[in-house]
Every structure is written in C-alpha cells, then in structure tokens.
Design a protein around this motif. Sequence first.
Motif, PDB file in Angstrom:
ATOM      1  N   MET A   1      74.028 -73.273 -60.832  1.00 45.97           N
ATOM      2  CA  MET A   1      73.480 -73.734 -62.094  1.00 45.97           C
ATOM      3  C   MET A   1      73.786 -72.697 -63.181  1.00 45.97           C
ATOM      4  O   MET A   1      73.697 -71.501 -62.943  1.00 45.97           O
ATOM      5  N   ASP A   2      74.103 -73.196 -64.367  1.00 39.02           N
ATOM      6  CA  ASP A   2      74.294 -72.295 -65.505  1.00 39.02           C
ATOM      7  C   ASP A   2      72.963 -71.630 -65.827  1.00 39.02           C
ATOM      8  O   ASP A   2      71.907 -72.261 -65.750  1.00 39.02           O
ATOM      9  N   GLN A   3      73.005 -70.366 -66.208  1.00 37.67           N
ATOM     10  CA  GLN A   3      71.773 -69.639 -66.521  1.00 37.67           C
ATOM     11  C   GLN A   3      71.183 -70.073 -67.861  1.00 37.67           C
ATOM     12  O   GLN A   3      69.969 -70.016 -68.046  1.00 37.67           O
ATOM     13  N   LYS A   4      72.053 -70.493 -68.801  1.00 41.70           N
ATOM     14  CA  LYS A   4      71.600 -70.961 -70.111  1.00 41.70           C
ATOM     15  C   LYS A   4      72.432 -72.173 -70.511  1.00 41.70           C
ATOM     16  O   LYS A   4      73.639 -72.199 -70.276  1.00 41.70           O
ATOM     17  N   ILE A   5      71.785 -73.140 -71.114  1.00 35.37           N
ATOM     18  CA  ILE A   5      72.471 -74.308 -71.658  1.00 35.37           C
ATOM     19  C   ILE A   5      71.898 -74.554 -73.049  1.00 35.37           C
ATOM     20  O   ILE A   5      70.688 -74.593 -73.233  1.00 35.37           O
TER      21      ILE A   5
END
Length: 76
Positions: A1-5
Amino acid sequence: MDQKIRVQGHTFKYDELSQMYECRGRIVYDDYNDEIAEPSLWKATMELAQRLLASGIKAHPQHSEKGWCEVQILEK
C-alpha cells in the motif's frame, strides 16, 4: 500500500496497524449539532474508496469524530 495518497487536495496517510487510510479535516456540525465530515474531505474519501475498489482492493469509507475521515481496507 502507498504510504500517502493525495485526493482532491487532501492527503490520506496509511495506518498499517489499523489497515486504513486516514485524513483529518475541519470539525463541522449539522443542524442537530452532531459532528459530520467536512464536505470536501468526505467527497475525497469516497473517491479514494472508489479508486481502491477499481484497483481490486475492498475498502469502506467512514468518518469519525474530531474531523477524521478514513477508508478501511477490508482485504488486499
């Protein structure tokens, strides 16, 4: 999962322990003086949930107190 979106100007950070993306906005009240999600943040929360769903990740948008909106990851 991306840490920030980033969605519609709001940055959601991934909380690995809780398996959710979260972002805090302004505290907003409805006509009954109940806390509700900041409208633009709620719209971004719904969009993030749709993006995750489109990429095959089951997700559930929700909001809690103090201006927080979250997208709970139900399965990867």
